[in-house]
Design an enzyme around this catalytic site. Structure first.
Site, PDB file in Angstrom:
ATOM      1  N   GLU A 112      21.967  43.519  34.929  1.00  0.00           N
ATOM      2  CA  GLU A 112      21.054  43.046  35.362  1.00  0.00           C
ATOM      3  C   GLU A 112      20.521  44.872  36.052  1.00  0.00           C
ATOM      4  O   GLU A 112      19.373  44.795  36.662  1.00  0.00           O
ATOM      5  CB  GLU A 112      21.026  42.380  36.721  1.00  0.00           C
ATOM      6  CG  GLU A 112      21.152  40.881  36.423  1.00  0.00           C
ATOM      7  CD  GLU A 112      22.072  39.502  37.454  1.00  0.00           C
ATOM      8  OE1 GLU A 112      21.837  39.704  38.214  1.00  0.00           O
ATOM      9  OE2 GLU A 112      21.557  38.425  36.632  1.00  0.00           O
ATOM     10  N   ASP A 160      41.798  44.460  35.508  1.00  0.00           N
ATOM     11  CA  ASP A 160      43.134  43.634  35.063  1.00  0.00           C
ATOM     12  C   ASP A 160      43.270  42.799  34.279  1.00  0.00           C
ATOM     13  O   ASP A 160      43.064  41.636  35.077  1.00  0.00           O
ATOM     14  CB  ASP A 160      44.046  43.783  36.430  1.00  0.00           C
ATOM     15  CG  ASP A 160      44.935  43.705  36.522  1.00  0.00           C
ATOM     16  OD1 ASP A 160      45.573  45.369  36.642  1.00  0.00           O
ATOM     17  OD2 ASP A 160      45.239  43.113  37.862  1.00  0.00           O
TER      18      ASP A 160
HETATM   19  C1  GLC Z   1      48.294  45.289  35.598  1.00  0.00           C
HETATM   20  C2  GLC Z   1      47.784  46.451  36.503  1.00  0.00           C
HETATM   21  C3  GLC Z   1      49.713  45.958  37.038  1.00  0.00           C
HETATM   22  C4  GLC Z   1      50.288  45.264  37.642  1.00  0.00           C
HETATM   23  C5  GLC Z   1      49.574  44.299  36.760  1.00  0.00           C
HETATM   24  C6  GLC Z   1      49.354  43.523  37.678  1.00  0.00           C
HETATM   25  O1  GLC Z   1      49.413  45.380  34.517  1.00  0.00           O
HETATM   26  O2  GLC Z   1      48.118  48.028  36.245  1.00  0.00           O
HETATM   27  O3  GLC Z   1      50.013  47.596  38.349  1.00  0.00           O
HETATM   28  O4  GLC Z   1      51.405  44.818  38.373  1.00  0.00           O
HETATM   29  O5  GLC Z   1      48.623  44.051  36.701  1.00  0.00           O
HETATM   30  O6  GLC Z   1      48.482  42.730  38.567  1.00  0.00           O
END
Ligand code: GLC
Length: 547
Positions: free
Chosen positions: A257, A212
């Site tokens: 790993e 993310d």
């Molecule tokens: C990313 C995710 C989104 C979230 C953001 C903050 O863009 O896909 O859904 O709100 O990160 O974590």
């Protein structure tokens, strides 16, 4: 049901299906999807023919941002089940021949995370403060935020804390919601913790991580003010800093790993493609979503140049493109592709906005899907697109849950419209999403017509089109194929060869004569096929695969 390949390169041509677990299937009837619900629907995915699933966060979280605000990275939120349920999901996915990728949220934690709680309650000298980006404010009494950065969700990116002695104190950075404090990745403690989290899930058998906000972990030194200036083309100090790459190199050594070939896939909103490809150098990540393709308008020339740019950039680092049209953050492509660009895509669509033409959207969306699935490289699907689901564009404001809606006082509607729970059965309560009629976001009544059960084995249904496309793509090796453009005399047509298949897409508004096409294998919409198996006219907003 097919067995998983043992190839280290399995991801290069894989079709991966995103599950947003709140909205996939609810086994306990509380109206929120859960991990046992996912297990109960794995057969649908095995029959769809995908190679892997990516499951959005299911970790302990106060759910201020749909679980992208994690309070415990090693435990499952009770709303989704238990750690035992996660283990059962991993095992069941593998038993169905599906790899499983989990979401990793390293840019920020939840404010409920024990580190952040300690940072608040133990005060400015606590070691936990050094895990986050606390800074003193400017101006008299430090009453102004440390810089001018804005949260992605609207409003300032800084919140001031009350110190344990009761006085107003430092500010902390949150590029997203106030409840999502950004971590300080210059801290060795933070680095060690995330390597340990990777191992925790790899040891449980997961096949990779979707990372993310992969472009956000490192901020420019000194956290300088920033004025967006499209002309200057300078990189914002909060995104895509060169320092992120050493983090991914370290993670890659951890993944390597393990002998079951786990992967890293970057959610990195980075332009141009040449910058994005830096995440895909051989010792970094495996895949990165091509958001540029996602947002390319439905126009043959622009699609072609977008596809070419990504192919060239990927090849420069020995990687392959990763195509995607929909996910839990953007307006579903069946709706997006028939709406005016830009504004609605990020803002969301509400009952007071112009409404999309649903039938047209489905036609164009299906054509876009057959284009995407015919391209060499990996592809990601978002739950519900295989049913042709549109965006829910008439959600009442009081049902909205995306933090963006509240933080912008309704100026930006947010992403709830693409997160509405799945319709599985036409006649069941909540269309089979839940064992009760509960559903955390209301499903539109028209969704009965999109239910999976009534599309099953129905010739021409969207579900059958996806199944057939995924099967043909695998059988003909299109994911690992070579794309060769065919110069087309007609404007609006996109044509190419991949493997032994010719793909023709009509992005125009009129049907086009296609006398020299081969026999039709698959079409995204109705076409008149002569007894020869050939077609004479390719209708607008239609893609065909021919031999
Ligand atoms: C990313 C995710 C989104 C979230 C953001 C903050 O863009 O896909 O859904 O709100 O990160 O974590």
């Amino acid at each position: 049901m097919t067995a998983m390949t043992t190839s280290p390169d399995w991801w290069r041509d894989a079709v991966i299906y995103q599950i947003y677990p709140r909205s996939f299937a609810d086994a306990d009837g509380d109206g929120i999807g859960d991990l046992p619900g996912v297990v109960s629907r794995l057969l649908h995915l095995a029959e769809l023919g995908v190679d892997a699933i990516w499951v959005s966060p299911f970790y302990v979280s106060p759910q201020h941002d749909g679980g992208y605000d994690v309070a415990d990275y090693r435990a499952v939120d009770p709303v989704f089940g238990t750690l035992g349920d996660a283990d059962r999901l991993i095992e069941a996915a593998h038993a169905h021949g599906l790899r499983i990728i989990v979401d990793l949220v390293p840019n920020h934690t939840s404010w409920d995370h024990p580190w952040f709680q300690a940072a608040l309650h133990l005060g400015p000298d606590s070691p936990e403060r050094a895990c986050y980006l606390f800074r003193d404010g400017h101006g008299p009494d430090g009453a102004e935020p440390p810089n001018n950065w804005q949260s992605v969700f609207g409003g300032p990116a800084w919140t001031r804390v009350t110190e344990p002695d009761g006085r107003l104190g430092a500010w902390y950075l949150h590029m997203y919601d106030t409840s999502q404090p950004d971590l300080d990745w210059s801290s060795p403690v933070v680095r060690a913790e995330f390597e340990s989290i990777l191992r925790f899930w790899l040891d449980r058998g997961v096949d990779g991580f979707r990372v993310d906000v992969a472009h956000g972990l490192v901020k420019a030194p000194g956290l300088p003010d920033w004025e967006a200036d499209p002309e200057a083309r300078t990189r914002p100090p909060m995104w895509d800093q060169d320092g992120v790459h050493e983090i991914y190199r370290a993670w890659r050594t951890v993944l390597d790993e393990y002998d079951h070939h786990p992967i890293l896939v970057a959610e990195a909103w980075v332009e141009p493609p040449e910058r994005l490809m830096r995440y895909l150098r051989p010792d970094e990540m495996h895949q990165a979503f091509n958001f540029e393709f996602m947002f390319t308008p439905w126009d043959a020339a622009r699609l072609r140049s977008s596809i070419d740019r990504v192919r060239t950039a990927s090849a420069s680092v020995g990687s392959v493109p990763t195509w995607v049209l929909s996910n839990h953050d953007v307006v579903r492509h069946t709706t997006r592709l028939v709406m005016p660009p830009a504004a609605s895509h990020v803002r969301g669509i509400g009952p007071n906005d112009p409404q999309p033409d649903e039938a047209h959207g489905l036609r164009r969306g299906r054509a876009a899907t057959l284009l995407m699935l015919s391209l060499p490289g990996g592809a990601y699907l978002y739950q519900g697109e295989e049913l042709g689901l549109p965006e829910h564009t008439t959600l009442p404001d009081e049902t909205r849950q995306d933090p963006t809606f509240g933080r912008t006082l309704g100026q930006i509607l947010g992403r709830d419209g693409c997160r509405v729970p799945m319709p599985w059965e036409e006649l069941a309560p909540a269309y089979g999403f839940s064992s009760t009629s509960n559903s955390w976001l209301p499903q539109p009544p028209a969704w009965a017509h999109y239910a999976a059960d009534i599309q099953q084995a129905v010739d021409g249904s969207t579900l059958e089109m996806y199944r057939r496309a995924i099967a043909l793509r695998a059988a003909h090796g299109m994911g690992a194929g070579e794309l060769t453009w065919i110069e087309s005399p007609a404007e609006g047509l996109l044509a190419f060869r991949n493997a032994d298949i010719t793909v023709v897409v009509n992005t125009g508004t009129e049907a086009v004569e296609t006398s020299d096409l081969g026999a039709v294998l698959l079409a995204s919409g109705p076409v008149d096929v002569a007894t020869s198996g050939h077609i004479a006219l390719l209708p607008a907003d239609t893609t065909v695969w021919t031999t």
